[in-house]
Design a protein around this motif. Structure first.
Motif, PDB file in Angstrom:
ATOM      1  N   ASN A  28      -1.008   7.302  -0.242  1.00  0.00           N
ATOM      2  CA  ASN A  28      -2.158   8.036  -0.756  1.00  0.00           C
ATOM      3  C   ASN A  28      -3.443   7.201  -0.711  1.00  0.00           C
ATOM      4  O   ASN A  28      -4.500   7.632  -1.174  1.00  0.00           O
ATOM      5  CB  ASN A  28      -1.896   8.509  -2.189  1.00  0.00           C
ATOM      6  CG  ASN A  28      -1.591   7.362  -3.136  1.00  0.00           C
ATOM      7  OD1 ASN A  28      -1.311   6.247  -2.703  1.00  0.00           O
ATOM      8  ND2 ASN A  28      -1.643   7.640  -4.424  1.00  0.00           N
ATOM      9  N   VAL A  29      -3.327   5.992  -0.128  1.00  0.00           N
ATOM     10  CA  VAL A  29      -4.471   5.087  -0.033  1.00  0.00           C
ATOM     11  C   VAL A  29      -4.615   4.644   1.408  1.00  0.00           C
ATOM     12  O   VAL A  29      -3.627   4.382   2.089  1.00  0.00           O
ATOM     13  CB  VAL A  29      -4.263   3.853  -0.942  1.00  0.00           C
ATOM     14  CG1 VAL A  29      -5.394   2.859  -0.768  1.00  0.00           C
ATOM     15  CG2 VAL A  29      -4.131   4.287  -2.397  1.00  0.00           C
ATOM     16  N   ILE A  48       0.845  -1.178   0.000  1.00  0.00           N
ATOM     17  CA  ILE A  48       0.000   0.000   0.000  1.00  0.00           C
ATOM     18  C   ILE A  48       0.886   1.234   0.000  1.00  0.00           C
ATOM     19  O   ILE A  48       1.969   1.230   0.584  1.00  0.00           O
ATOM     20  CB  ILE A  48      -0.965  -0.018   1.218  1.00  0.00           C
ATOM     21  CG1 ILE A  48      -2.042   1.050   1.078  1.00  0.00           C
ATOM     22  CG2 ILE A  48      -0.193   0.149   2.529  1.00  0.00           C
ATOM     23  CD1 ILE A  48      -3.166   0.895   2.098  1.00  0.00           C
ATOM     24  N   THR A  69      -4.506  -1.985   5.905  1.00  0.00           N
ATOM     25  CA  THR A  69      -5.004  -0.659   6.238  1.00  0.00           C
ATOM     26  C   THR A  69      -3.847   0.201   6.706  1.00  0.00           C
ATOM     27  O   THR A  69      -2.889  -0.296   7.292  1.00  0.00           O
ATOM     28  CB  THR A  69      -6.063  -0.734   7.350  1.00  0.00           C
ATOM     29  OG1 THR A  69      -5.493  -1.352   8.503  1.00  0.00           O
ATOM     30  CG2 THR A  69      -7.270  -1.546   6.894  1.00  0.00           C
ATOM     31  N   GLU A 105      -6.713   1.997   2.399  1.00  0.00           N
ATOM     32  CA  GLU A 105      -6.982   0.569   2.510  1.00  0.00           C
ATOM     33  C   GLU A 105      -6.862  -0.068   1.135  1.00  0.00           C
ATOM     34  O   GLU A 105      -7.167   0.534   0.111  1.00  0.00           O
ATOM     35  CB  GLU A 105      -8.386   0.328   3.073  1.00  0.00           C
ATOM     36  CG  GLU A 105      -8.729  -1.142   3.272  1.00  0.00           C
ATOM     37  CD  GLU A 105     -10.078  -1.347   3.962  1.00  0.00           C
ATOM     38  OE1 GLU A 105     -10.733  -0.337   4.289  1.00  0.00           O
ATOM     39  OE2 GLU A 105     -10.467  -2.500   4.182  1.00  0.00           O
ATOM     40  N   LYS A 106      -6.399  -1.313   1.131  1.00  0.00           N
ATOM     41  CA  LYS A 106      -6.289  -2.075  -0.112  1.00  0.00           C
ATOM     42  C   LYS A 106      -6.630  -3.513   0.186  1.00  0.00           C
ATOM     43  O   LYS A 106      -6.234  -4.046   1.217  1.00  0.00           O
ATOM     44  CB  LYS A 106      -4.862  -1.954  -0.675  1.00  0.00           C
ATOM     45  CG  LYS A 106      -4.645  -2.611  -2.016  1.00  0.00           C
ATOM     46  CD  LYS A 106      -3.221  -2.351  -2.483  1.00  0.00           C
ATOM     47  CE  LYS A 106      -2.935  -2.987  -3.827  1.00  0.00           C
ATOM     48  NZ  LYS A 106      -1.518  -2.717  -4.253  1.00  0.00           N
TER      49      LYS A 106
END
Lengths: 112, 113
Positions: free
Chosen positions: A53-54, A50, A65, A56-57
């Protein structure tokens, strides 16, 4: 420099239950966070990663997370299976630095 | 990561001898890395190289040396100055500045007799 703490060091869960492994990092500039799975005597395999800029994936039963404010990220494995038994490592890096700093690892055991 | 090979898989060395571990990749990756893994511990960075003919020390470089004469090759020499060389050695490669993702080779288990 960056320091990554990983908890717990060992984790045992019943097959079908969920497992959560947590890591904290020290350098707020870090922006890339991969997770590796290593089976006994084998090479670490990238399972999910991850970027900052995110939040959760997710990839099938695996999710990661990231909480940038608290500087921690977690690996979530749902519906665990015996083949999930392995050592899991988290890592952190500053993009462009091309250096990963690894946590100490978590030995996950799935009990049938 | 099938494009990264390490040899030999197992290596035995007598005290006082230097030994060289091979790492080759055909992924056209710019960056290559060497890590040491001790039982029950994480991965510690020995050396890394971002381009040919250049390399930097990692966290535990003492007693080790490397070279990067070709893009696809990054051999590691464990010298007699390394006091506790018995460990599992992992080589990795990555595409370079645009991404930090690293892929690992199968490892070499070195035992000092």
């Amino acid at each position: 420099g960056e320091n990554v703490e990983q908890h717990p060091s060992t984790l045992s869960v019943q097959e079908g239950d969920s497992a959560v492994i947590k890591c904290t990092y020290s350098d707020s500039a870090s922006n890339y966070f991969p997770w590796y799975k290593q089976e006994l005597g084998k090479r670490p395999q990238l399972i999910i990663d991850i970027r900052s800029n995110v939040g959760e994936k997710k990839d099938q039963r695996i999710a990661v997370t990231l909480n940038k404010t608290a500087k921690h990220f977690s690996l979530h494995i749902t519906e665990t299976q015996p083949e999930d038994s392995a050592v899991y490592f988290c890592a952190a890096s500053l993009q462009g630095a091309q250096k990963l700093v690894f946590g100490q690892g978590t030995r996950l055991t799935i009990n049938p | 990561d099938g494009g990264i090979t390490q040899s030999p898989k197992y290596l035995f060395r007598k005290e006082g001898q230097n030994v060289t571990l091979s790492c080759e990749q055909n992924l056209n990756h710019d960056a290559m890395y060497w890590y040491r893994q001790d039982p029950g511990q994480g991965l510690r960075l020995i050396y890394y190289s971002q381009i040919v003919n250049d390399f930097q020390k990692g966290d535990i470089a003492e007693g080790y040396s490397v070279s990067r004469e070709k893009k696809e090759s990054f051999p590691l020499t464990v010298t007699s100055a390394q006091k506790n060389p018995t460990a599992f050695y992992l080589c990795a490669s990555g595409q370079g500045p645009s991404t930090d993702t690293q892929y690992f080779g199968p490892g070499t288990r070195l035992t000092v007799l």
